[in-house]
Scaffold this active site. Structure first.
Site, mmCIF file in Angstrom:
data_model
loop_
_atom_site.group_PDB
_atom_site.id
_atom_site.type_symbol
_atom_site.label_atom_id
_atom_site.label_comp_id
_atom_site.label_asym_id
_atom_site.label_seq_id
_atom_site.Cartn_x
_atom_site.Cartn_y
_atom_site.Cartn_z
ATOM 1 N N GLY A 203 0.813 -1.213 0.000
ATOM 2 C CA GLY A 203 0.000 0.000 0.000
ATOM 3 C C GLY A 203 0.842 1.258 0.000
ATOM 4 C CG ASP A 204 3.485 1.799 3.140
ATOM 5 O OD1 ASP A 204 2.428 2.332 3.521
ATOM 6 O OD2 ASP A 204 4.142 1.014 3.843
#
Length: 328
Positions: free
Chosen positions: A258-259
């Protein structure tokens, strides 16, 4: 404003956590009260903002990290590790009041990760550490909203960034029910919001993904991108929705995916891509991340993202690879 390790002013500043990750590969999560015996362990630096900073730096954007760590051996290791990636760490503060944040990450054979975290020194970042200017962009990790003084620092940073013409992005990798009021109050200062499907529904109370994104966009962000893992992403921008599939890769470890998605979205937007193209690029960054073990220094850069983009159909492939300066 600080200067980056390259001698140039950082194009973006990222506010959030820098911590140590202890990864444990386990066959299966134990039952409550049971034992999970790992088959392998490894350590390295991590943290949502730190991970995003690494990917942005590797994609070609000079970045600085604004975070707080303990004045301990773990803090020294985390600072050394992220510095080696080229991320500017001169805004990272150290404190004797708390130890450096530690995350224990259990990774099962399907690549899913389960995290137990102690935030330690991270929430102790205060307003005095916030610079006056942020280059072109400020990126905020939602973890920063869990408690003061870091939460107050995030709001001050967002206001200063907007006042000086910088754009602001917010990634929500945390259960929003723990800081729902603060998240919603911050949204009018946010240009780009990145959020998971479950988090979007929890924050808005909407059962439908599109209704949730529409409700979030109504609070201010011009671009709202929903992370949906293997199902890709759903984008709301300019009043319209766009479904983007996830590239097919062998999933090894979902930590940092997600980062990396958020980094790809910010990178592409800063390089002038329209929101749809930027979100497609972001899905490639997220896919490249799940194909490697760990986060931090293990996360992808230009070569790894370019390889995933090679799966894209023409003419989209050439358009996406052009963001990397690659005409291939």
């Amino acid at each position: 404003m600080i200067s980056s390790g390259t001698g140039r002013e950082p194009e973006a500043v990222l506010l959030g956590d820098l911590n140590i990750d202890l990864f444990l590969d386990i066959p299966a999560l134990p039952r409550p009260g049971g034992d999970g015996v790992a088959t392998h362990q490894r350590t390295g630096f991590g943290g949502s903002a730190a991970n995003t900073a690494v990917v942005l730096q590797r994609l070609g954007i000079d970045v600085a990290l604004l975070a707080c760590i303990g004045d301990d051996d773990w803090g020294t290791a985390a600072l050394s590790g992220i510095s080696e990636t080229g991320v500017d760490t001169r805004l990272v503060r150290r404190t004797v009041a708390e130890g450096t944040s530690l995350n224990v990450v259990a990774v099962t054979p399907d690549g899913e990760r389960t995290m137990l975290a102690y935030r330690g020194a991270s929430p102790l970042l205060d307003v005095d550490a916030v610079p006056e200017r942020f280059g072109r962009h400020l990126h905020l990790s939602g973890y920063a909203l869990l408690g003061d003084p870091q939460r107050a620092a995030a709001f001050v940073a967002a206001r200063r960034a907007r006042a000086t013409g910088a754009t602001v992005s917010l990634d929500v990798p945390v259960d929003p029910t723990a800081c729902a009021e603060e998240l919603l109050a911050l949204l009018p200062l946010v240009d780009v919001l990145v959020i998971g499907a479950e988090e979007a529904r929890a924050l808005t109370g909407a059962g439908d993904e599109r209704a949730a994104l529409r409700a979030l966009a109504a609070r201010g962000p011009a671009v709202v991108a929903m992370k949906r893992g293997a199902d890709g992403a759903l984008l709301h921008a300019d009043g319209t929705f766009t479904d983007l599939p996830a590239p097919r890769v062998d999933v090894v470890d979902s930590t940092g995916a997600g980062d990396s998605f958020g980094a790809g979205l910010v990178f592409a937007l800063l390089r002038g891509a329209d929101p749809g193209t930027a979100c497609a690029f972001a899905t490639a960054c997220g896919a490249a991340a799940v194909a490697v073990r760990g986060a931090g220094a293990s996360l992808p850069g230009r070569a790894e993202v370019g390889a995933v983009l090679g799966q894209s159909p023409e003419p989209q492939r050439a358009h996406l690879r052009a963001l990397l300066g690659d005409s291939g």
